[in-house]
Design an enzyme around this catalytic site. Sequence first.
Site, PDB file in Angstrom:
ATOM      1  N   CYS A   2       0.781  -0.982   0.150  1.00 55.85           N
ATOM      2  CA  CYS A   2      -0.504   0.136  -0.109  1.00 55.85           C
ATOM      3  C   CYS A   2       0.863   1.249   0.293  1.00 55.85           C
ATOM      4  O   CYS A   2       1.750   1.114   0.611  1.00 55.85           O
ATOM      5  CB  CYS A   2      -0.666  -0.023   1.110  1.00 55.85           C
ATOM      6  SG  CYS A   2      -2.386  -1.251   1.411  1.00 55.85           S
ATOM      7  N   ARG A  27       6.548  -1.058  -4.023  1.00 53.06           N
ATOM      8  CA  ARG A  27       6.106  -1.321  -2.426  1.00 53.06           C
ATOM      9  C   ARG A  27       5.041  -2.565  -2.201  1.00 53.06           C
ATOM     10  O   ARG A  27       4.776  -3.283  -1.304  1.00 53.06           O
ATOM     11  CB  ARG A  27       5.431  -0.051  -1.456  1.00 53.06           C
ATOM     12  CG  ARG A  27       6.105   0.618  -1.118  1.00 53.06           C
ATOM     13  CD  ARG A  27       5.536   2.161  -0.509  1.00 53.06           C
ATOM     14  NE  ARG A  27       4.905   1.991   0.893  1.00 53.06           N
ATOM     15  CZ  ARG A  27       5.912   1.654   1.833  1.00 53.06           C
ATOM     16  NH1 ARG A  27       6.867   2.115   2.121  1.00 53.06           N
ATOM     17  NH2 ARG A  27       5.432   1.308   3.141  1.00 53.06           N
ATOM     18  N   TRP A  74      -3.007  -3.421  -1.719  1.00 61.22           N
ATOM     19  CA  TRP A  74      -2.345  -4.456  -1.545  1.00 61.22           C
ATOM     20  C   TRP A  74      -3.663  -5.146  -0.726  1.00 61.22           C
ATOM     21  O   TRP A  74      -3.893  -5.369   0.622  1.00 61.22           O
ATOM     22  CB  TRP A  74      -0.892  -4.481  -0.813  1.00 61.22           C
ATOM     23  CG  TRP A  74      -0.259  -5.666  -0.929  1.00 61.22           C
ATOM     24  CD1 TRP A  74       0.691  -5.964  -1.953  1.00 61.22           C
ATOM     25  CD2 TRP A  74      -0.724  -6.949   0.201  1.00 61.22           C
ATOM     26  NE1 TRP A  74       1.335  -7.616  -1.614  1.00 61.22           N
ATOM     27  CE2 TRP A  74       0.390  -7.352  -0.276  1.00 61.22           C
ATOM     28  CE3 TRP A  74      -1.095  -6.925   1.483  1.00 61.22           C
ATOM     29  CZ2 TRP A  74       0.748  -9.364  -0.211  1.00 61.22           C
ATOM     30  CZ3 TRP A  74      -0.653  -8.379   1.724  1.00 61.22           C
ATOM     31  CH2 TRP A  74       0.051  -9.238   1.123  1.00 61.22           C
ATOM     32  N   ASN A 100      -3.276   3.279   4.953  1.00 59.71           N
ATOM     33  CA  ASN A 100      -2.765   1.900   5.360  1.00 59.71           C
ATOM     34  C   ASN A 100      -2.484   1.601   6.348  1.00 59.71           C
ATOM     35  O   ASN A 100      -3.026   1.657   7.248  1.00 59.71           O
ATOM     36  CB  ASN A 100      -0.998   2.136   4.738  1.00 59.71           C
ATOM     37  CG  ASN A 100      -0.626   2.908   3.307  1.00 59.71           C
ATOM     38  OD1 ASN A 100      -1.955   2.503   2.268  1.00 59.71           O
ATOM     39  ND2 ASN A 100       0.586   3.114   3.269  1.00 59.71           N
ATOM     40  N   GLY A 101      -3.030  -0.221   7.012  1.00 57.27           N
ATOM     41  CA  GLY A 101      -2.779  -0.572   7.604  1.00 57.27           C
ATOM     42  C   GLY A 101      -3.961  -1.895   8.399  1.00 57.27           C
ATOM     43  O   GLY A 101      -4.743  -1.903   6.644  1.00 57.27           O
ATOM     44  N   GLU A 482      19.269 -17.775   1.172  1.00 59.75           N
ATOM     45  CA  GLU A 482      18.848 -16.527   0.921  1.00 59.75           C
ATOM     46  C   GLU A 482      18.599 -16.554  -0.979  1.00 59.75           C
ATOM     47  O   GLU A 482      18.064 -16.099  -1.541  1.00 59.75           O
ATOM     48  CB  GLU A 482      20.411 -15.561   1.553  1.00 59.75           C
ATOM     49  CG  GLU A 482      19.348 -14.397   0.566  1.00 59.75           C
ATOM     50  CD  GLU A 482      19.079 -12.989   0.592  1.00 59.75           C
ATOM     51  OE1 GLU A 482      17.376 -13.190   1.103  1.00 59.75           O
ATOM     52  OE2 GLU A 482      19.204 -12.920  -0.049  1.00 59.75           O
ATOM     53  N   LYS A 486      15.713 -15.820  -3.214  1.00 62.61           N
ATOM     54  CA  LYS A 486      15.859 -14.664  -4.285  1.00 62.61           C
ATOM     55  C   LYS A 486      14.900 -15.309  -5.699  1.00 62.61           C
ATOM     56  O   LYS A 486      14.418 -14.582  -5.742  1.00 62.61           O
ATOM     57  CB  LYS A 486      16.960 -14.397  -4.575  1.00 62.61           C
ATOM     58  CG  LYS A 486      18.078 -13.091  -3.422  1.00 62.61           C
ATOM     59  CD  LYS A 486      17.578 -11.657  -3.929  1.00 62.61           C
ATOM     60  CE  LYS A 486      16.241 -11.697  -2.427  1.00 62.61           C
ATOM     61  NZ  LYS A 486      16.395 -11.512  -1.492  1.00 62.61           N
ATOM     62  N   GLU A 489      11.128 -15.575  -5.206  1.00 63.93           N
ATOM     63  CA  GLU A 489      10.550 -14.497  -5.130  1.00 63.93           C
ATOM     64  C   GLU A 489      10.008 -13.706  -6.616  1.00 63.93           C
ATOM     65  O   GLU A 489       9.360 -12.993  -7.011  1.00 63.93           O
ATOM     66  CB  GLU A 489      10.532 -13.425  -3.761  1.00 63.93           C
ATOM     67  CG  GLU A 489      12.535 -13.070  -3.851  1.00 63.93           C
ATOM     68  CD  GLU A 489      12.297 -12.171  -2.723  1.00 63.93           C
ATOM     69  OE1 GLU A 489      11.365 -11.600  -2.272  1.00 63.93           O
ATOM     70  OE2 GLU A 489      13.104 -12.242  -1.975  1.00 63.93           O
ATOM     71  N   HIS A 505      17.505 -37.407   4.967  1.00 61.62           N
ATOM     72  CA  HIS A 505      16.753 -37.670   6.271  1.00 61.62           C
ATOM     73  C   HIS A 505      15.200 -37.531   5.136  1.00 61.62           C
ATOM     74  O   HIS A 505      14.641 -36.915   5.973  1.00 61.62           O
ATOM     75  CB  HIS A 505      16.796 -36.823   7.356  1.00 61.62           C
ATOM     76  CG  HIS A 505      18.064 -37.342   7.989  1.00 61.62           C
ATOM     77  ND1 HIS A 505      18.103 -38.710   7.825  1.00 61.62           N
ATOM     78  CD2 HIS A 505      19.706 -36.684   7.620  1.00 61.62           C
ATOM     79  CE1 HIS A 505      19.697 -38.768   9.203  1.00 61.62           C
ATOM     80  NE2 HIS A 505      19.996 -37.810   8.323  1.00 61.62           N
ATOM     81  N   LYS A 604       6.824  -4.871  -0.770  1.00 62.05           N
ATOM     82  CA  LYS A 604       8.870  -4.105  -0.228  1.00 62.05           C
ATOM     83  C   LYS A 604       8.457  -3.992   1.331  1.00 62.05           C
ATOM     84  O   LYS A 604       9.621  -4.870   2.185  1.00 62.05           O
ATOM     85  CB  LYS A 604       9.098  -2.801  -1.023  1.00 62.05           C
ATOM     86  CG  LYS A 604      10.559  -2.244  -0.737  1.00 62.05           C
ATOM     87  CD  LYS A 604      11.509  -3.773  -1.160  1.00 62.05           C
ATOM     88  CE  LYS A 604      12.756  -3.023  -0.552  1.00 62.05           C
ATOM     89  NZ  LYS A 604      13.531  -4.394  -0.567  1.00 62.05           N
TER      90      LYS A 604
HETATM   91  C1  G6P Z   1       9.042  -8.103   2.336  1.00 59.57           C
HETATM   92  C2  G6P Z   1       9.877  -7.897   1.257  1.00 59.57           C
HETATM   93  C3  G6P Z   1      11.604  -8.653   2.495  1.00 59.57           C
HETATM   94  C4  G6P Z   1      12.336  -8.212   3.126  1.00 59.57           C
HETATM   95  C5  G6P Z   1      11.296  -8.669   4.840  1.00 59.57           C
HETATM   96  C6  G6P Z   1      11.575  -8.279   5.380  1.00 59.57           C
HETATM   97  O1  G6P Z   1       8.765  -9.526   2.447  1.00 59.57           O
HETATM   98  O2  G6P Z   1       9.936  -8.210   0.170  1.00 59.57           O
HETATM   99  O3  G6P Z   1      12.526  -8.330   1.353  1.00 59.57           O
HETATM  100  O4  G6P Z   1      13.916  -9.147   3.012  1.00 59.57           O
HETATM  101  O5  G6P Z   1       9.872  -7.515   4.301  1.00 59.57           O
HETATM  102  O6  G6P Z   1      11.291  -6.615   5.172  1.00 59.57           O
HETATM  103  P1  G6P Z   1      12.287  -5.997   6.493  1.00 59.57           P
HETATM  104  O7  G6P Z   1      12.404  -4.381   6.198  1.00 59.57           O
HETATM  105  O8  G6P Z   1      12.302  -5.544   8.040  1.00 59.57           O
HETATM  106  O9  G6P Z   1      13.225  -5.922   6.535  1.00 59.57           O
END
Ligand code: G6P
Length: 609
Positions: A2, A27, A74, A100-101, A482, A486, A489, A505, A604
């Site tokens: 949002c 975002r 969103w 937002n929220g 990680e 990547k 996503e 296992h 984001k």
């Molecule tokens: C969302 C983003 C990720 C991020 C996560 C935590 O899922 O898409 O890229 O790692 O939030 O965000 P932050 O701002 O708390 O690191």
Amino acid sequence: MCGIVGYVGDREAAQFLLEGLTKLEYRGYDSAGVAVFDGENIRVEKSVGRLAELKEKLGGNIPVGTMGIGHTRWATHGRPSDLNSHPHTDCAGDFVVVHNGIIENYLALKEELVKKGHKFLSETDTEVLPHLLEEVYDGDFEAAVREVLHRIEGSYSIVFMSRRDPGKLICSKQDNPLVIGLGKGENFIASDIPAIIAHTRRTYILSDGEMAVVTKVGVSIMNYAGVPIRKKVFEVNWNAEAAEKGGFEHFMLKEIHEQPKAVRATLSARIEKDESAVVLEELAWDKAFIDGVHRIFIVACGTAYHAGLVGKYYIENMARIPVECDIASEFRYRSPIIDDHTLTIVVSQSGETIDTLAALKEAKRLGSKTLAVTNVVGSSIAREADQVVYTWAGPEIAVASTKAYTTQLIVMLLLGLYMAQIRGSLPKERIVELVRGLKEIPTQISRTLEDVDPIKTFARQYGFNEHVFFIGRSLDYDVALEGSLKLKEISYIHAEAYAAGELKHGTLALIVDSLPVIAIATQKSVYEKTLSNIKEVKARDAVVIGIASVTDTELEKYADHVIKVPETDEMLIPLLAVVPLQLLAYYAAITRGCDVDKPRNLAKSVTVE
Ligand code: G6P
């Protein structure tokens, strides 16, 4: 997640609103809308889908007027649709609201308002806001907004606009970010700085429980009782250029390439000139403080959580203090054992992730000392924690986090070394060795970034596979997690990371002919064991892409392809090993034609639980 924008001044508001919302696209959102006041009436235009669809709907018929609000939504309460999009209005069309929220008590409020004859058009929680405003309004817009704010519960950032009180936007926030941009003869409101940075760097960052009345000539801030609050102007220390793509095709690629610079900024002034020790002036901890810490929690979400896992390894190895690393949304609800001998470190790029913020508040409530590691100055998490270490990575726009991760790793390492220095738990020579290694990292990342052609080839070759596995041990496993995040996503490939020793296992049953397995094998202490696991998947005819140090000569005997990264200490090598994985995810997403910077369903900054 949002986006909010607002404008009041002499220019055409719609122009700023649409441009500001474009800057917030990163975002994540699934519908968009604007409302503009033309001096008499408010025109609301909204559309499901991307902003391009809203613009197409408007065609040449852009709403006219010099005050307005806009939103990218969103979906949470109610699916993405034109009707559920913001702005929302009351029955008479006198009030409009973007939010937002989540308004947690919206059902009770809605029921009450429906009984009083209000007609709701959407399934959203937000729509109660304009109707409640209409209900309580008796000629004083500010008083009515205060009444609404007293009655709602939940997390929010909201902007209210009324045709009954022209020239005035009122906004407020609780657990969701909101900034006011200060112009000359015009003022701006936004949920994030990129929306306003092209117009001004002078801002007010609203705090929870504050309400601001914004006109073209001024901003007054007060609490919900109407008592004025004096606020300091916050000068943003980056410019519009930093939030642009700068010649790169995507923000993600730009941010991957910015890592050497970002890491230099994180390290800047944090290493003694003679390279003998780490300096964290913002903390100034002493032996009594550290000795009082018996247990550390690292709490975060997503990529930041993965940085936290590496942080656990660093702090336990260097400072010998027990560390637990937790996902924020789990930590809050599992009744963690916390007392005043606990230090809770929250890691968050944005500083606004609601679960991380709530976990931080819970840790504080239980008596923990708290430290935030974040990238955003003045963010909610930065303000809530007792102490803050900033990552100084510069604005990160792409949803998939890259430079935020590497700079978080740097801060974790600095914290581990800093605690070790105070505790005397690491020999001086080892500290010097690691500090010297750290100083080489930016150049070594640059070198890793030069060798991109083989990665592009693998991405083309394997980019259409539906499943990919990542394996590694120790720190390599953390990097594997990680790397797999990547890939999934942004390319939507089903990617799973496994601790290599855990494969047999259960997961080994999924390894079949030609399945790509990305094996990270940089940790000397577990190297032989990782090689055995690689042989296990090779025996099932998987295709293995290995990540190894440049001095490695073994891995190519077993892997189908090997990507090499510069030689460094095994503690530091995650900072290099992650880079080819970021590039692999990027080029796989390109191969599959995905929207790299705005992956489907993701945001984001996640400001709902
Ligand atoms: C969302 C983003 C990720 C991020 C996560 C935590 O899922 O898409 O890229 O790692 O939030 O965000 P932050 O701002 O708390 O690191």
